[in-house]
Design a protein around this motif. Structure first.
Motif, PDB file in Angstrom:
ATOM      1  N   TYR A 184       0.828  -1.210   0.000  1.00  0.00           N
ATOM      2  CA  TYR A 184       0.000   0.000   0.000  1.00  0.00           C
ATOM      3  C   TYR A 184       0.866   1.264   0.000  1.00  0.00           C
ATOM      4  O   TYR A 184       0.558   2.248  -0.680  1.00  0.00           O
ATOM      5  CB  TYR A 184      -0.930   0.015   1.215  1.00  0.00           C
ATOM      6  N   GLU A 199      -6.156   2.299   0.590  1.00  0.00           N
ATOM      7  CA  GLU A 199      -6.973   1.299   1.283  1.00  0.00           C
ATOM      8  C   GLU A 199      -8.446   1.420   0.880  1.00  0.00           C
ATOM      9  O   GLU A 199      -9.133   0.414   0.661  1.00  0.00           O
ATOM     10  CB  GLU A 199      -6.824   1.465   2.792  1.00  0.00           C
ATOM     11  N   THR A 200      -8.916   2.653   0.778  1.00  0.00           N
ATOM     12  CA  THR A 200     -10.308   2.883   0.388  1.00  0.00           C
ATOM     13  C   THR A 200     -10.574   2.374  -1.020  1.00  0.00           C
ATOM     14  O   THR A 200     -11.576   1.694  -1.283  1.00  0.00           O
ATOM     15  CB  THR A 200     -10.647   4.388   0.472  1.00  0.00           C
ATOM     16  N   SER A 203     -10.547  -1.508  -1.096  1.00  0.00           N
ATOM     17  CA  SER A 203     -11.797  -2.086  -0.582  1.00  0.00           C
ATOM     18  C   SER A 203     -12.893  -2.004  -1.628  1.00  0.00           C
ATOM     19  O   SER A 203     -13.670  -2.950  -1.814  1.00  0.00           O
ATOM     20  CB  SER A 203     -12.228  -1.344   0.690  1.00  0.00           C
ATOM     21  N   SER A 204     -12.948  -0.878  -2.330  1.00  0.00           N
ATOM     22  CA  SER A 204     -13.958  -0.697  -3.368  1.00  0.00           C
ATOM     23  C   SER A 204     -13.734  -1.661  -4.527  1.00  0.00           C
ATOM     24  O   SER A 204     -14.680  -2.246  -5.064  1.00  0.00           O
ATOM     25  CB  SER A 204     -13.934   0.749  -3.872  1.00  0.00           C
ATOM     26  N   ARG A 207     -14.780  -5.168  -3.530  1.00  0.00           N
ATOM     27  CA  ARG A 207     -16.241  -5.250  -3.440  1.00  0.00           C
ATOM     28  C   ARG A 207     -16.875  -5.311  -4.821  1.00  0.00           C
ATOM     29  O   ARG A 207     -17.742  -6.150  -5.087  1.00  0.00           O
ATOM     30  CB  ARG A 207     -16.790  -4.042  -2.670  1.00  0.00           C
ATOM     31  N   SER A 212     -12.060 -11.521  -2.571  1.00  0.00           N
ATOM     32  CA  SER A 212     -11.866 -11.446  -1.125  1.00  0.00           C
ATOM     33  C   SER A 212     -10.428 -11.233  -0.688  1.00  0.00           C
ATOM     34  O   SER A 212     -10.171 -11.034   0.508  1.00  0.00           O
ATOM     35  CB  SER A 212     -12.403 -12.727  -0.458  1.00  0.00           C
TER      36      SER A 212
END
Length: 227
Positions: A184, A199-200, A203-204, A207, A212
């Protein structure tokens, strides 16, 4: 119609506009060109999105535009499309963090004369700008293979991946770097964003793609020839 003078191959500096949505990167490019190409390249203006890029190109009519592929407002291909009428003799050299086949081929088909990645050194970039100004096509070695494969028919560029299309341009950049094994912190440095933002985005991405883990993401990207 007034045309932009062609720079002398040896003595005249090549007029350039730098287009990238990161101010720090634009400043770095300007500094590298000044340090490595004194008297060879002249940066006339900078732009951060499609609209400001089209305005700068229309106003300054540069010989070469250093163009990021992913921009707010439509991307590098949209810049070339909209600026063509105002400055038809301007040539475009893509300078991008992305070395994905669909970005390279799509940008070349959109009108760019070359495509290099942001790992390029200052002297190499000066040489690439000069060569594009003189009419050459310039590619990093691996990227040239993508173009040859595309025109040979071994890469089907027209096929749109519905999963990939769900991601924003920034999410695609983060996805590719993470899938290649970047930490990261390294992604944040490469894209000039915070670790929290990485990180944001990650995660998106997971999703939207219904994945996973980073391992699944790497396999997903590899299957689509995005690495």
């Amino acid at each position: 119609m007034t045309t932009t003078p062609v720079p002398d191959p040896v003595s005249d500096p090549v007029p350039v506009v730098v287009v990238d949505d990161h101010a720090m990167f634009r400043s770095g490019v300007r500094a590298e060109l000044a340090a490595s190409g004194a008297g060879q390249v002249e940066v006339l203006a900078e732009a951060e999105d499609v609209d400001s890029a089209v305005r700068a190109i229309s106003t300054h009519r540069p010989r070469v535009v250093l163009l990021d592929v992913h921009l707010p407002g439509g991307g590098g291909v949209e810049v070339m499309r909209r600026a063509q009428g105002a400055s038809p003799e301007t040539r475009y050299l893509a300078l991008s963090v992305s070395d994905a086949a669909e970005d390279v081929i799509g940008t070349i088909r959109g009108g760019a004369r070359g495509y290099v990645t942001k790992t390029i050194t200052g002297p190499e970039l000066v040489s690439a700008v000069r060569r594009v100004a003189d009419g050459d096509a310039v590619f990093s070695p691996r990227l040239a293979g993508f173009v040859l494969d595309a025109f040979a028919g071994s890469i089907e560029v027209a096929q749109v991946d519905e999963d990939l299309d769900r991601l924003t341009e920034r999410e695609r950049e983060v996805m590719r770097l993470i899938a290649r094994g970047y930490a990261y912190k390294e992604v944040a440095k490469e894209l000039f964003i915070s670790i929290k933002t990485v990180e944001t985005h990650m995660s998106s991405v997971l999703r939207k793609l219904q994945l996973s883990s980073r391992h699944e993401l790497t396999r997903w990207a590899s299957d689509r020839r995005l690495l």
